[in-house]
Design a protein around this motif. Structure first.
Motif, PDB file in Angstrom:
ATOM      1  N   ASP B 196      13.560  70.106  26.936  1.00  0.00           N
ATOM      2  CA  ASP B 196      14.564  71.181  26.866  1.00  0.00           C
ATOM      3  C   ASP B 196      15.155  71.257  25.461  1.00  0.00           C
ATOM      4  O   ASP B 196      15.334  72.343  24.902  1.00  0.00           O
ATOM      5  N   TYR B 197      15.449  70.091  24.903  1.00  0.00           N
ATOM      6  CA  TYR B 197      16.051  70.033  23.563  1.00  0.00           C
ATOM      7  C   TYR B 197      15.136  70.689  22.532  1.00  0.00           C
ATOM      8  O   TYR B 197      15.561  71.481  21.693  1.00  0.00           O
ATOM      9  N   SER B 198      13.856  70.348  22.609  1.00  0.00           N
ATOM     10  CA  SER B 198      12.878  70.904  21.678  1.00  0.00           C
ATOM     11  C   SER B 198      12.785  72.419  21.837  1.00  0.00           C
ATOM     12  O   SER B 198      12.786  73.168  20.855  1.00  0.00           O
ATOM     13  N   LYS B 199      12.718  72.855  23.072  1.00  0.00           N
ATOM     14  CA  LYS B 199      12.601  74.290  23.356  1.00  0.00           C
ATOM     15  C   LYS B 199      13.849  75.041  22.861  1.00  0.00           C
ATOM     16  O   LYS B 199      13.751  76.086  22.210  1.00  0.00           O
ATOM     17  N   ASP B 200      15.011  74.479  23.178  1.00  0.00           N
ATOM     18  CA  ASP B 200      16.278  75.142  22.812  1.00  0.00           C
ATOM     19  C   ASP B 200      16.415  75.291  21.300  1.00  0.00           C
ATOM     20  O   ASP B 200      17.055  76.219  20.814  1.00  0.00           O
ATOM     21  N   ASN B 201      15.840  74.347  20.564  1.00  0.00           N
ATOM     22  CA  ASN B 201      15.956  74.390  19.098  1.00  0.00           C
ATOM     23  C   ASN B 201      14.786  75.104  18.432  1.00  0.00           C
ATOM     24  O   ASN B 201      14.667  75.092  17.208  1.00  0.00           O
ATOM     25  N   ARG B 202      13.906  75.658  19.254  1.00  0.00           N
ATOM     26  CA  ARG B 202      12.709  76.376  18.777  1.00  0.00           C
ATOM     27  C   ARG B 202      11.796  75.469  17.942  1.00  0.00           C
ATOM     28  O   ARG B 202      11.212  75.888  16.950  1.00  0.00           O
ATOM     29  N   TYR B 203      11.691  74.208  18.367  1.00  0.00           N
ATOM     30  CA  TYR B 203      10.720  73.308  17.783  1.00  0.00           C
ATOM     31  C   TYR B 203       9.438  73.400  18.616  1.00  0.00           C
ATOM     32  O   TYR B 203       9.425  74.000  19.690  1.00  0.00           O
ATOM     33  N   THR B 204       8.382  72.793  18.104  1.00  0.00           N
ATOM     34  CA  THR B 204       7.174  72.634  18.919  1.00  0.00           C
ATOM     35  C   THR B 204       7.113  71.177  19.360  1.00  0.00           C
ATOM     36  O   THR B 204       7.494  70.273  18.604  1.00  0.00           O
ATOM     37  N   THR B 205       6.662  70.959  20.582  1.00  0.00           N
ATOM     38  CA  THR B 205       6.552  69.601  21.092  1.00  0.00           C
ATOM     39  C   THR B 205       5.082  69.189  21.115  1.00  0.00           C
ATOM     40  O   THR B 205       4.246  69.911  21.658  1.00  0.00           O
ATOM     41  N   LEU B 206       4.788  68.059  20.502  1.00  0.00           N
ATOM     42  CA  LEU B 206       3.432  67.510  20.585  1.00  0.00           C
ATOM     43  C   LEU B 206       3.480  66.284  21.482  1.00  0.00           C
ATOM     44  O   LEU B 206       4.234  65.343  21.220  1.00  0.00           O
ATOM     45  N   LEU B 207       2.681  66.316  22.539  1.00  0.00           N
ATOM     46  CA  LEU B 207       2.624  65.162  23.435  1.00  0.00           C
ATOM     47  C   LEU B 207       1.425  64.296  23.094  1.00  0.00           C
ATOM     48  O   LEU B 207       0.300  64.791  22.972  1.00  0.00           O
ATOM     49  N   ASN B 208       1.670  63.020  22.922  1.00  0.00           N
ATOM     50  CA  ASN B 208       0.589  62.040  22.784  1.00  0.00           C
ATOM     51  C   ASN B 208       0.671  61.126  23.995  1.00  0.00           C
ATOM     52  O   ASN B 208       1.752  60.588  24.282  1.00  0.00           O
ATOM     53  N   VAL B 209      -0.438  60.959  24.686  1.00  0.00           N
ATOM     54  CA  VAL B 209      -0.368  60.072  25.850  1.00  0.00           C
ATOM     55  C   VAL B 209      -0.409  58.616  25.393  1.00  0.00           C
ATOM     56  O   VAL B 209      -1.045  58.278  24.389  1.00  0.00           O
ATOM     57  N   ALA B 210       0.314  57.787  26.106  1.00  0.00           N
ATOM     58  CA  ALA B 210       0.369  56.359  25.779  1.00  0.00           C
ATOM     59  C   ALA B 210      -1.028  55.754  25.940  1.00  0.00           C
ATOM     60  O   ALA B 210      -1.754  56.075  26.887  1.00  0.00           O
ATOM     61  N   THR B 211      -1.396  54.899  24.992  1.00  0.00           N
ATOM     62  CA  THR B 211      -2.720  54.265  25.057  1.00  0.00           C
ATOM     63  C   THR B 211      -2.557  52.744  24.969  1.00  0.00           C
ATOM     64  O   THR B 211      -1.681  52.245  24.262  1.00  0.00           O
ATOM     65  N   PRO B 212      -3.398  52.029  25.679  1.00  0.00           N
ATOM     66  CA  PRO B 212      -3.288  50.566  25.670  1.00  0.00           C
ATOM     67  C   PRO B 212      -3.942  49.966  24.423  1.00  0.00           C
ATOM     68  O   PRO B 212      -5.017  49.374  24.493  1.00  0.00           O
ATOM     69  N   GLY B 213      -3.291  50.146  23.288  1.00  0.00           N
ATOM     70  CA  GLY B 213      -3.799  49.604  22.033  1.00  0.00           C
ATOM     71  C   GLY B 213      -2.632  49.202  21.156  1.00  0.00           C
ATOM     72  O   GLY B 213      -1.471  49.479  21.484  1.00  0.00           O
ATOM     73  N   GLY B 214      -2.910  48.573  20.033  1.00  0.00           N
ATOM     74  CA  GLY B 214      -1.849  48.154  19.121  1.00  0.00           C
ATOM     75  C   GLY B 214      -0.872  47.226  19.808  1.00  0.00           C
ATOM     76  O   GLY B 214      -1.271  46.264  20.473  1.00  0.00           O
ATOM     77  N   MET B 215       0.424  47.522  19.686  1.00  0.00           N
ATOM     78  CA  MET B 215       1.454  46.672  20.292  1.00  0.00           C
ATOM     79  C   MET B 215       1.380  46.701  21.823  1.00  0.00           C
ATOM     80  O   MET B 215       1.930  45.835  22.488  1.00  0.00           O
ATOM     81  N   TRP B 216       0.738  47.732  22.357  1.00  0.00           N
ATOM     82  CA  TRP B 216       0.634  47.865  23.810  1.00  0.00           C
ATOM     83  C   TRP B 216      -0.757  47.492  24.335  1.00  0.00           C
ATOM     84  O   TRP B 216      -1.128  47.910  25.431  1.00  0.00           O
ATOM     85  N   ALA B 217      -1.503  46.769  23.555  1.00  0.00           N
ATOM     86  CA  ALA B 217      -2.835  46.356  24.012  1.00  0.00           C
ATOM     87  C   ALA B 217      -2.690  45.601  25.328  1.00  0.00           C
ATOM     88  O   ALA B 217      -1.765  44.816  25.497  1.00  0.00           O
ATOM     89  N   SER B 218      -3.592  45.875  26.221  1.00  0.00           N
ATOM     90  CA  SER B 218      -3.665  45.265  27.564  1.00  0.00           C
ATOM     91  C   SER B 218      -2.614  45.808  28.542  1.00  0.00           C
ATOM     92  O   SER B 218      -2.596  45.427  29.704  1.00  0.00           O
ATOM     93  N   MET B 219      -1.742  46.700  28.096  1.00  0.00           N
ATOM     94  CA  MET B 219      -0.757  47.270  29.037  1.00  0.00           C
ATOM     95  C   MET B 219      -1.335  48.523  29.700  1.00  0.00           C
ATOM     96  O   MET B 219      -0.883  49.647  29.451  1.00  0.00           O
ATOM     97  N   HIS B 220      -2.287  48.336  30.557  1.00  0.00           N
ATOM     98  CA  HIS B 220      -2.985  49.478  31.165  1.00  0.00           C
ATOM     99  C   HIS B 220      -2.100  50.283  32.115  1.00  0.00           C
ATOM    100  O   HIS B 220      -2.390  51.430  32.419  1.00  0.00           O
ATOM    101  N   GLU B 221      -1.024  49.669  32.572  1.00  0.00           N
ATOM    102  CA  GLU B 221      -0.148  50.358  33.530  1.00  0.00           C
ATOM    103  C   GLU B 221       0.605  51.537  32.906  1.00  0.00           C
ATOM    104  O   GLU B 221       1.184  52.352  33.604  1.00  0.00           O
ATOM    105  N   ILE B 222       0.561  51.634  31.586  1.00  0.00           N
ATOM    106  CA  ILE B 222       1.259  52.746  30.917  1.00  0.00           C
ATOM    107  C   ILE B 222       0.474  54.056  30.988  1.00  0.00           C
ATOM    108  O   ILE B 222       1.017  55.128  30.777  1.00  0.00           O
ATOM    109  N   CYS B 223      -0.818  53.962  31.273  1.00  0.00           N
ATOM    110  CA  CYS B 223      -1.684  55.158  31.213  1.00  0.00           C
ATOM    111  C   CYS B 223      -1.333  56.166  32.304  1.00  0.00           C
ATOM    112  O   CYS B 223      -1.099  55.787  33.460  1.00  0.00           O
TER     113      CYS B 223
END
Lengths: 82, 360
Positions: B196-223
């Protein structure tokens, strides 16, 4: 309304999902959320398919408003009266 | 800067549009972008960092300016129209970033900088605009300042990020609000408020899905799962200002998926290794040893990177994650070589012909 004008207006309505045609005369690039660079490509595609033409890049870049578009399309022998 | 003021980009962007339209709405073999990690040093310690910046990995390595020129030329020849400069945090060394932008010849690309926003000022935003940056993507994790700051490991980072978006807009660039979405927040009230905040301010929102890599390696439950993916499509239709890189930006119904962008959007690390995307830590070449074209052609020989996938391989495709990403503690600096990872039946023998660059 002549056919060319109808095709021209429909292209804007389709590309930008407009509810009606009442605001068309005021439309300019980036004046509404929908007319961004992606919307611009959608509009060009609608016009190309509607008029069976291929718009050159230099014309595509100059196409910055509903009114200006009429002059640009005249270069392709599409003469619209608004 | 409005894209229409960059005719060379318009040509390539149009070619991308026409290719996707002619290819049944799929990205196929069309190269679209580069994500370049210029330098991995960062001032924050984000919980989910996929580059392991908080561990200080390769913090001193950065791209030679001469190589940036060469990469820009090669990318342009391939018809690549967008370049995302990222880190680490690039605003830690603004003069270096400015030199990179000059070397890149930004009139040829839709250029964006991804930042945490901490060091953005009015002056920096104006400099970026003058140097041809079109968009600045600022990562935000929550509408709640404390939650964001805790996640980022630094008090005051939310406020700076929000202010950064304002500076970007005032300077004439496109402000993008980057949000990572995973199982933990995909249908939360917090995400809704952020959208809502992004829309109200006329920004564009880019969604990146969480991936089990880097600091989150092996955290498959985030997917995210299939229901979550449908939920994101519903959000896409509702808000209209939300993008994912694998969605079809030209689909007016906001349902189309051009497919996972592996190889179509290559990721280059500060030491020159080239990965299929920022989140798939598999090496397909090195930019100091091969050209972008050779690397791309090699990458498209891999079955999974050539074939259409409606799911993000790194964040949604459980089979791919389990079979190829969960092995051997790979990171962006320790990627598995593709020829060692995939079997003979998974690598095509034939040479790929990349779509031609539009004739300008």
């Amino acid at each position: 309304m002549d056919d060319l004008l109808r095709i021209y207006q429909d292209a804007f309505v389709e590309a930008f999902e407009l509810a009606d045609k009442s605001t068309l005369a005021d439309l300019k690039y980036q004046s509404i959320e929908e007319w961004d660079s992606i919307g611009h490509m959608a509009l060009m595609a609608e016009l190309e398919s509607g008029f069976n033409i291929t718009i050159k890049t230099e014309d595509l870049i100059q196409f910055e408003s509903y009114v200006q578009g009429v002059e640009i399309l005249s270069r392709y022998d599409v003469h619209i009266k608004i | 800067m409005p894209l229409l003021q960059k005719p060379l980009v318009v040509d390539k962007f149009r070619s991308f549009h026409d290719y996707v339209k002619a290819n049944d709405g799929k990205i196929g073999l069309k190269q679209r972008g580069l994500d370049i990690n210029l330098n991995n040093a960062c001032n924050l310690k984000c919980e989910h960092c996929f580059t392991l910046s908080p561990k200080g990995l390769h913090a001193k390595d950065r791209f030679p300016i001469e190589k940036i020129k060469e990469i820009g030329d090669q990318a342009d020849q391939l018809g690549i129209f967008e370049i995302d400069l990222q880190g680490g945090e690039l605003l830690l060394d603004q003069n270096y970033l400015y030199s990179v932008l000059k070397a890149l010849k930004t009139e040829r690309f839709y250029v964006y900088v991804t930042t945490n926003g901490f060091f953005m000022t009015k002056e920096v935003a104006e400099n970026l605009f003058e140097l041809g940056v079109d968009r600045v993507s600022v990562s935000i994790d929550s509408i709640d300042p404390d939650t964001h700051d805790k996640f980022r490991g630094k008090k005051g980072s939310w406020e700076r990020a929000i202010k950064a978006l304002e500076y970007v807009k005032e300077a004439g660039m496109s402000p993008y609000l980057n949000i990572t979405v995973g199982r933990y927040n995909v249908d939360s009230e917090d995400l809704k408020l952020l959208l809502d905040y992004s829309k109200d301010n006329r920004y564009t929102t880019l969604l990146n899905v969480a991936t089990p890599g880097g600091m989150w390696a092996s955290m498959h439950e985030i997917c995210i799962n299939d229901d979550d993916r449908e939920h994101l499509i519903a959000m896409r239709k509702k808000y209209k200002n939300i993008l994912r890189n694998l969605w079809d930006p030209f689909d007016r119904n906001r349902e189309g998926v051009i497919g996972c962008n592996t190889i179509n959007r290559l990721y280059i690390t500060p030491i020159g290794d080239v990965l299929p995307c920022p989140y798939v830590h598999i090496k397909i070449g090195n930019i100091f040893e091969q050209t972008l074209q050779e690397i791309s052609e090699n990458g498209f020989r891999v079955k999974y990177f050539r074939e259409y996938s409606e799911k993000c391989l790194a964040g949604e495709d459980r089979d791919f994650i389990n079979n190829y990403m969960a092995k051997g503690n790979t990171t962006i600096f320790n990627p598995k070589n593709y020829e060692d990872l995939f079997g003979e039946d998974e690598i095509f023998k034939d040479k790929v012909s990349l779509p031609a660059k539009p004739m300008g």
